[in-house]
Motif scaffolding. Structure first.
Motif, PDB file in Angstrom:
ATOM      1  N   ILE A 254      -9.041  -1.066  -3.313  1.00  0.00           N
ATOM      2  CA  ILE A 254     -10.119  -1.454  -2.397  1.00  0.00           C
ATOM      3  C   ILE A 254     -11.478  -1.256  -3.063  1.00  0.00           C
ATOM      4  O   ILE A 254     -12.361  -2.095  -2.949  1.00  0.00           O
ATOM      5  CB  ILE A 254     -10.070  -0.629  -1.086  1.00  0.00           C
ATOM      6  CG1 ILE A 254      -8.651  -0.633  -0.484  1.00  0.00           C
ATOM      7  CG2 ILE A 254     -11.077  -1.166  -0.079  1.00  0.00           C
ATOM      8  CD1 ILE A 254      -8.159  -1.951   0.013  1.00  0.00           C
TER       9      ILE A 254
ATOM     10  N   TYR B 121      -6.666   7.891   0.790  1.00  0.00           N
ATOM     11  CA  TYR B 121      -7.233   7.085  -0.293  1.00  0.00           C
ATOM     12  C   TYR B 121      -6.894   7.746  -1.622  1.00  0.00           C
ATOM     13  O   TYR B 121      -7.009   8.957  -1.762  1.00  0.00           O
ATOM     14  CB  TYR B 121      -8.754   6.980  -0.157  1.00  0.00           C
ATOM     15  CG  TYR B 121      -9.184   6.416   1.170  1.00  0.00           C
ATOM     16  CD1 TYR B 121      -9.290   5.044   1.357  1.00  0.00           C
ATOM     17  CD2 TYR B 121      -9.456   7.264   2.241  1.00  0.00           C
ATOM     18  CE1 TYR B 121      -9.667   4.519   2.582  1.00  0.00           C
ATOM     19  CE2 TYR B 121      -9.828   6.753   3.469  1.00  0.00           C
ATOM     20  CZ  TYR B 121      -9.932   5.382   3.640  1.00  0.00           C
ATOM     21  OH  TYR B 121     -10.289   4.870   4.853  1.00  0.00           O
TER      22      TYR B 121
ATOM     23  N   VAL C 246      -5.808   1.991  -1.377  1.00  0.00           N
ATOM     24  CA  VAL C 246      -5.113   2.323  -0.130  1.00  0.00           C
ATOM     25  C   VAL C 246      -3.727   1.724  -0.290  1.00  0.00           C
ATOM     26  O   VAL C 246      -3.585   0.502  -0.370  1.00  0.00           O
ATOM     27  CB  VAL C 246      -5.824   1.715   1.100  1.00  0.00           C
ATOM     28  CG1 VAL C 246      -5.016   1.991   2.356  1.00  0.00           C
ATOM     29  CG2 VAL C 246      -7.217   2.300   1.240  1.00  0.00           C
TER      30      VAL C 246
ATOM     31  N   PRO D 173     -19.957  -8.205   3.359  1.00  0.00           N
ATOM     32  CA  PRO D 173     -19.117  -8.822   4.388  1.00  0.00           C
ATOM     33  C   PRO D 173     -18.052  -7.848   4.890  1.00  0.00           C
ATOM     34  O   PRO D 173     -17.777  -6.841   4.232  1.00  0.00           O
ATOM     35  CB  PRO D 173     -18.479 -10.010   3.670  1.00  0.00           C
ATOM     36  CG  PRO D 173     -18.604  -9.716   2.211  1.00  0.00           C
ATOM     37  CD  PRO D 173     -19.794  -8.826   2.044  1.00  0.00           C
ATOM     38  N   ASN D 174     -17.463  -8.176   6.038  1.00  0.00           N
ATOM     39  CA  ASN D 174     -16.370  -7.364   6.570  1.00  0.00           C
ATOM     40  C   ASN D 174     -15.243  -7.289   5.560  1.00  0.00           C
ATOM     41  O   ASN D 174     -14.907  -8.284   4.926  1.00  0.00           O
ATOM     42  CB  ASN D 174     -15.843  -7.983   7.873  1.00  0.00           C
ATOM     43  CG  ASN D 174     -16.732  -7.613   9.043  1.00  0.00           C
ATOM     44  OD1 ASN D 174     -17.337  -6.534   9.049  1.00  0.00           O
ATOM     45  ND2 ASN D 174     -16.838  -8.507  10.006  1.00  0.00           N
ATOM     46  N   GLY D 175     -14.695  -6.112   5.428  1.00  0.00           N
ATOM     47  CA  GLY D 175     -13.542  -5.947   4.545  1.00  0.00           C
ATOM     48  C   GLY D 175     -13.909  -5.760   3.093  1.00  0.00           C
ATOM     49  O   GLY D 175     -13.037  -5.719   2.225  1.00  0.00           O
ATOM     50  N   SER D 176     -15.209  -5.627   2.795  1.00  0.00           N
ATOM     51  CA  SER D 176     -15.597  -5.516   1.389  1.00  0.00           C
ATOM     52  C   SER D 176     -15.405  -4.101   0.848  1.00  0.00           C
ATOM     53  O   SER D 176     -15.473  -3.891  -0.358  1.00  0.00           O
ATOM     54  CB  SER D 176     -17.054  -5.958   1.209  1.00  0.00           C
ATOM     55  OG  SER D 176     -17.902  -5.199   2.046  1.00  0.00           O
ATOM     56  N   GLY D 177     -15.193  -3.122   1.742  1.00  0.00           N
ATOM     57  CA  GLY D 177     -14.918  -1.756   1.275  1.00  0.00           C
ATOM     58  C   GLY D 177     -16.013  -0.754   1.618  1.00  0.00           C
ATOM     59  O   GLY D 177     -16.011   0.363   1.098  1.00  0.00           O
ATOM     60  N   LYS D 178     -16.915  -1.134   2.531  1.00  0.00           N
ATOM     61  CA  LYS D 178     -18.041  -0.249   2.873  1.00  0.00           C
ATOM     62  C   LYS D 178     -17.533   1.051   3.515  1.00  0.00           C
ATOM     63  O   LYS D 178     -17.907   2.156   3.103  1.00  0.00           O
ATOM     64  CB  LYS D 178     -19.012  -0.960   3.839  1.00  0.00           C
ATOM     65  CG  LYS D 178     -19.565  -2.271   3.281  1.00  0.00           C
ATOM     66  CD  LYS D 178     -20.600  -2.899   4.195  1.00  0.00           C
ATOM     67  CE  LYS D 178     -20.082  -3.330   5.562  1.00  0.00           C
ATOM     68  NZ  LYS D 178     -19.100  -4.436   5.507  1.00  0.00           N
ATOM     69  N   SER D 179     -16.676   0.913   4.521  1.00  0.00           N
ATOM     70  CA  SER D 179     -16.161   2.120   5.185  1.00  0.00           C
ATOM     71  C   SER D 179     -15.278   2.929   4.244  1.00  0.00           C
ATOM     72  O   SER D 179     -15.283   4.157   4.262  1.00  0.00           O
ATOM     73  CB  SER D 179     -15.369   1.747   6.441  1.00  0.00           C
ATOM     74  OG  SER D 179     -16.234   1.225   7.422  1.00  0.00           O
ATOM     75  N   THR D 180     -14.510   2.214   3.425  1.00  0.00           N
ATOM     76  CA  THR D 180     -13.659   2.911   2.461  1.00  0.00           C
ATOM     77  C   THR D 180     -14.517   3.801   1.554  1.00  0.00           C
ATOM     78  O   THR D 180     -14.184   4.961   1.321  1.00  0.00           O
ATOM     79  CB  THR D 180     -12.870   1.893   1.618  1.00  0.00           C
ATOM     80  OG1 THR D 180     -12.091   1.088   2.500  1.00  0.00           O
ATOM     81  CG2 THR D 180     -11.968   2.586   0.613  1.00  0.00           C
TER      82      THR D 180
HETATM   83  N1  LIG Z   1      -6.182   2.748   6.076  1.00  0.00           N
HETATM   84  C1  LIG Z   1      -6.073   1.509   5.584  1.00  0.00           C
HETATM   85  N2  LIG Z   1      -4.869   0.927   5.486  1.00  0.00           N
HETATM   86  C2  LIG Z   1      -4.752  -0.337   4.990  1.00  0.00           C
HETATM   87  N3  LIG Z   1      -5.776  -1.063   4.597  1.00  0.00           N
HETATM   88  C3  LIG Z   1      -7.004  -0.555   4.671  1.00  0.00           C
HETATM   89  C4  LIG Z   1      -7.225   0.758   5.183  1.00  0.00           C
HETATM   90  N4  LIG Z   1      -8.541   1.013   5.146  1.00  0.00           N
HETATM   91  C5  LIG Z   1      -9.115  -0.101   4.634  1.00  0.00           C
HETATM   92  N5  LIG Z   1      -8.199  -1.017   4.373  1.00  0.00           N
HETATM   93  C6  LIG Z   1      -8.455  -2.354   3.792  1.00  0.00           C
HETATM   94  O1  LIG Z   1      -9.478  -2.182   2.846  1.00  0.00           O
HETATM   95  C7  LIG Z   1     -10.397  -3.243   2.895  1.00  0.00           C
HETATM   96  C8  LIG Z   1     -11.802  -2.722   3.105  1.00  0.00           C
HETATM   97  O2  LIG Z   1     -11.910  -2.157   4.424  1.00  0.00           O
HETATM   98  P1  LIG Z   1     -13.211  -1.419   4.906  1.00  0.00           P
HETATM   99  O3  LIG Z   1     -13.571  -0.396   3.905  1.00  0.00           O
HETATM  100  O4  LIG Z   1     -12.970  -0.935   6.289  1.00  0.00           O
HETATM  101  O5  LIG Z   1     -14.249  -2.593   4.904  1.00  0.00           O
HETATM  102  P2  LIG Z   1     -15.680  -2.723   5.587  1.00  0.00           P
HETATM  103  O6  LIG Z   1     -16.065  -1.390   6.119  1.00  0.00           O
HETATM  104  O7  LIG Z   1     -16.548  -3.200   4.502  1.00  0.00           O
HETATM  105  O8  LIG Z   1     -15.534  -3.749   6.650  1.00  0.00           O
HETATM  106  C9  LIG Z   1      -9.919  -4.176   3.998  1.00  0.00           C
HETATM  107  O9  LIG Z   1      -9.182  -5.211   3.411  1.00  0.00           O
HETATM  108  C10 LIG Z   1      -9.014  -3.303   4.817  1.00  0.00           C
HETATM  109  O10 LIG Z   1      -8.010  -4.067   5.422  1.00  0.00           O
END
Ligand SMILES: Nc1ncnc2c1ncn2[C@@H]1O[C@H](COP(=O)(O)OP(=O)(O)O)[C@@H](O)[C@H]1O
Ligand SMILES: [Mg+2]
Lengths: 249, 459
Positions: free
Chosen positions: A16, A53, A11, A35-42
């Motif tokens: 990520i 992405y 990103v 954990p939060n921020g590990s990249g699950k949603s990504t």
């Molecule tokens: N659109 C975006 N712009 C900037 N940073 C992003 C974006 N999407 C995700 N991130 C960063 O990518 C990392 C993983 O985010 P995310 O996939 O949402 O984690 P999770 O779902 O595991 O909590 C985080 O550090 C987040 O700040």
């Protein structure tokens, strides 16, 4: 069914996903915890084709298709479904109209005829009941003004309507009280099928008491650092995520 | 820009607008001194005002050149009476089949009795052509006709008054109730050839509409501006509305002119105490269209609700000017206009809400939101509040944005194509305004038209 190999995604400047591997077979339920921020949603977004992405290396095969080459709607028509962590409100877009458009687009791509109005209505009402949702939802705009719990249930309702081959549930449990959690889990379990796979993304072990996974993976810093059976979820629950940083580093 | 350039090649602005006016003495009601005086006065005003300067406040955003270049001529002068006939078959294609109404058809501004279908009118309600009404019962119109519009806000109203000849009259007595809507269909026809086959100058029509609702009267009016196309046409309409105490008017205006249609309309509204006006203006068609909504309260506790939706694409300019004057206390007004722009479409929203020093407890909220679907489309939005009273509740807001990528992705992730997803989001955006339209047949018609326009749009 799904084969992810060495997936890396950025990103902006930040990497990520840092080399993610995952194999999901037909009918399997995989939990991804981390954990939060590990990249699950990504990971969920990259699979479903969201913009923003940049995949820098690796591959994703879905039922023999190169998933990363496809538009989001093409992926959905192949049977991919994402239950959003944050479902989007669509003011003015009627729920029934929306579902009908979605279902017909998917059916059409499979060479099936459109569902007639009566069968469609019957199907909707039946599936609503499973998720303890009121009929009035059908007249409302998609997610607009819904409570947090209603939004999550509406995602699973859509999943029940669209009957995907692979469903990714992104923190569908977050923000739900125990009753709502049970309803959502019942809805998901009703959809378990030897031909349908699921990736259940969650931060907490709690959901997995209700939706029993075949495999559990730990995601940290953009890749899977451990995989195991459902006992891994319990171990995570006891030990927390603190130890992961050391392993992932 | 050279606004003085007419098709006739005459340079002077005054000469240009002479073409827009009928020859003096031709119009109906010559024997009515009050009306004749109004016309003469308006003619003088046309000369005095001339062509608006492109630098003047009300015209800086919308160039007059495309309008002036057409070389329009007043209907009767350009084509004779015979040139403005519409056959019943052609009318059928312009009707909304399911819509039940008391129907009045104006063809190039002329009341057409044969095409109109007034049906049975309730007690206390009179509907008719303006020309007929002036011939039959001029006294009923004296003191009413031209009284709301007055000199108007610009030269085109003065031109309409100077040309005042035909149109529609709705007169409702105290307490009268019109259950089915009055539907006024303005049909704009292009120029036809004369007897020797010469192309005639394209016509400009100047219909005048007068809607007068007595105390407590209630009505719904649908105005539709349509035309079969086939050449340039212009409608320069003036609508005068007088609402008595406690009267209620729902007024729907659908501008759906053809691609070469030019459109000007001035809606002048005077609201008595406790009255309520609900106006919905839909702008779909036309090449160049300007609408002025001018409203005044003449009694307290009145409410005015002005809503609008405009869709402007390639080769289209849609221009709205609101002038809402709170001169008395305890009145409320709402102004909510939404726009969708695509291709090279252009729109203007210029809204003024003025609150006079004595207009305490005024409640006014103005909003203009726009969706821009293409980098070549453009909107000028200028909402203004001028408040001189201190105990008021007033707000305004304006947005110009694009379709939210998140919304688009959500729909696509469900299998819906990008094109349909965009249309669904646009219709959702427009729905807030369209949903206010009654009756259902009209609402469905407009939804279909909006959907069809969006389908043509390069989304
Ligand atoms: N659109 C975006 N712009 C900037 N940073 C992003 C974006 N999407 C995700 N991130 C960063 O990518 C990392 C993983 O985010 P995310 O996939 O949402 O984690 P999770 O779902 O595991 O909590 C985080 O550090 C987040 O700040
Ligand atoms: Mg997440």
């Amino acid at each position: 069914m799904l084969s992810v190999k060495g997936l890396r995604a950025n990103v902006g400047e930040n990497e990520i996903l840092t080399g993610l591997d995952l194999e999901v077979g037909p009918g399997e339920v995989h939990a991804i915890m981390g954990p939060n921020g590990s990249g699950k949603s990504t990971f969920a977004h990259v699979l479903s084709g969201r913009e923003g992405y940049e995949v820098t290396s690796g591959s994703v095969q879905f039922d023999g298709h190169d998933l990363l080459e496809l538009e989001p709607e093409e992926r959905a028509r192949l049977g991919l479904f994402l239950a959003f962590q944050y479902p989007v409100e669509l003011p003015g877009v009627n729920n029934t109209y929306f579902l009908k458009a979605a279902l017909n687009a998917i059916r059409k791509s499979r060479g099936e005829s459109e569902l007639d109005a009566v069968s469609f209505m019957r199907l909707m009402k039946e599936r609503l009941k499973v998720l303890h949702l009121d009929d009035s939802l059908l007249k409302r705009p998609v997610n607009f003004g819904f409570s947090g719990g209603e939004k999550k249930r509406n995602e699973i309702f859509q999943m029940a309507m669209l009957e995907p081959r692979l469903a990714i549930l992104d923190e569908t449990d977050s923000g739900l009280d125990i009753d709502a959690l049970r309803i959502v889990a019942d809805g998901v379990n009703a959809l378990r099928d030897p031909a349908r796979s699921m990736i259940v993304v969650t931060h907490y072990q709690r959901l997995l008491d209700y939706i029993e996974p075949d495999h559990v993976h730990v995601l940290a810093r953009g890749r899977i650092i451990r995989s195991g059976g459902k006992e891994l979820a319990l171990e995570l629950e006891e030990r927390g995520y603190g130890w992961i940083d050391e392993v992932a580093a | 820009m050279t606004p003085g350039k007419g098709a006739q090649g005459q340079g002077s602005p005054a000469a240009l607008f002479q073409d827009w006016l009928p020859a003096a003495g031709r119009s109906t009601g010559q024997s009515l001194p009050w009306l004749a005086a109004q016309r003469v006065q308006a003619r003088a005003r046309v000369r005095e005002l001339g062509v608006p300067s492109p630098k003047s406040e009300g015209w800086r955003y919308s160039s007059l050149s495309p309008l002036l270049e057409q070389g329009f001529r007043a209907v009767g002068e350009a084509s004779g009476e015979a040139g403005s006939a519409l056959d019943p078959g052609a009318l059928q294609t312009l009707l909304i089949p399911e819509l039940r109404s008391h129907r009045v058809v104006l063809v190039n501004g002329r009341f057409d009795a044969a095409l109109s279908a007034l049906g049975t009118l309730p007690r206390g309600v009179r509907i008719g052509g303006l020309r007929d009404s002036l011939a039959r019962d001029p006294d009923a119109l004296e003191g009413l006709l031209t009284s709301v519009a007055g000199d108007g806000s610009h030269v085109f109203t003065a031109i309409n008054t100077a040309s005042l000849d035909d149109g529609v009259v709705l007169l409702m007595e105290r307490g009268a109730l019109l259950e089915e809507p009055l539907e006024v269909i303005h049909v704009a026809l292009p120029a036809s050839a004369d007897a020797r086959g010469h192309e005639l100058a394209p016509p400009v029509a100047h219909p005048r509409l007068l809607f007068s609702l007595g105390d407590g009267a209630q009505a719904e009016i649908i105005e539709r501006y349509v035309g079969p196309g086939g050449g340039p046409s212009c409608t320069n309409a003036v609508v005068e509305i007088a609402l008595g105490r406690g009267a209620l008017l729902r007024h729907r205006r659908i501008q759906d002119e053809h691609a070469d249609g030019f459109h000007l309309s001035g809606v002048y509204l005077s609201q008595g105490a406790d009255s309520r006006y609900e106006g919905i203006n839909i702008g779909l068609g036309g090449r160049w269209a300007r609408t002025d909504l001018v409203m005044r309260f003449t009694g307290e506790h009145a409410e005015c609700d002005l809503r609008g939706l405009y869709l402007a694409g390639d080769r289209q300019l849609l221009d709205y000017h609101l002038d809402v004057h709170h001169g008395l206390p305890h009145c409320a007004s709402r102004e909510n206009f939404k726009g969708i722009l695509f291709g090279k479409g252009r729109a203007v929203f210029d809204g003024l809400v003025y609150v006079a020093p004595d207009a305490q407890k005024t409640d006014a909220a103005m909003s203009n939101r726009n969706l821009i679907l293409s980098p070549n489309a453009e909107v000028d939005t200028k909402p203004q509040l001028e408040i001189y009273a201190d105990d008021v509740k007033c707000s305004h807001g304006t947005t110009v944005g694009q379709i939210e990528p998140e919304m688009l992705f959500y729909l696509r992730s469900r299998g819906i194509s990008a094109g349909l997803a965009r249309r669904m989001l646009c219709l959702g955006f427009a729905g807030e305004i369209i949903d206010g339209l009654g009756p259902a047949a009209l609402r469905e018609h407009v939804t279909e038209q909006v959907g069809a326009r969006l389908e043509q749009a390069p989304l």
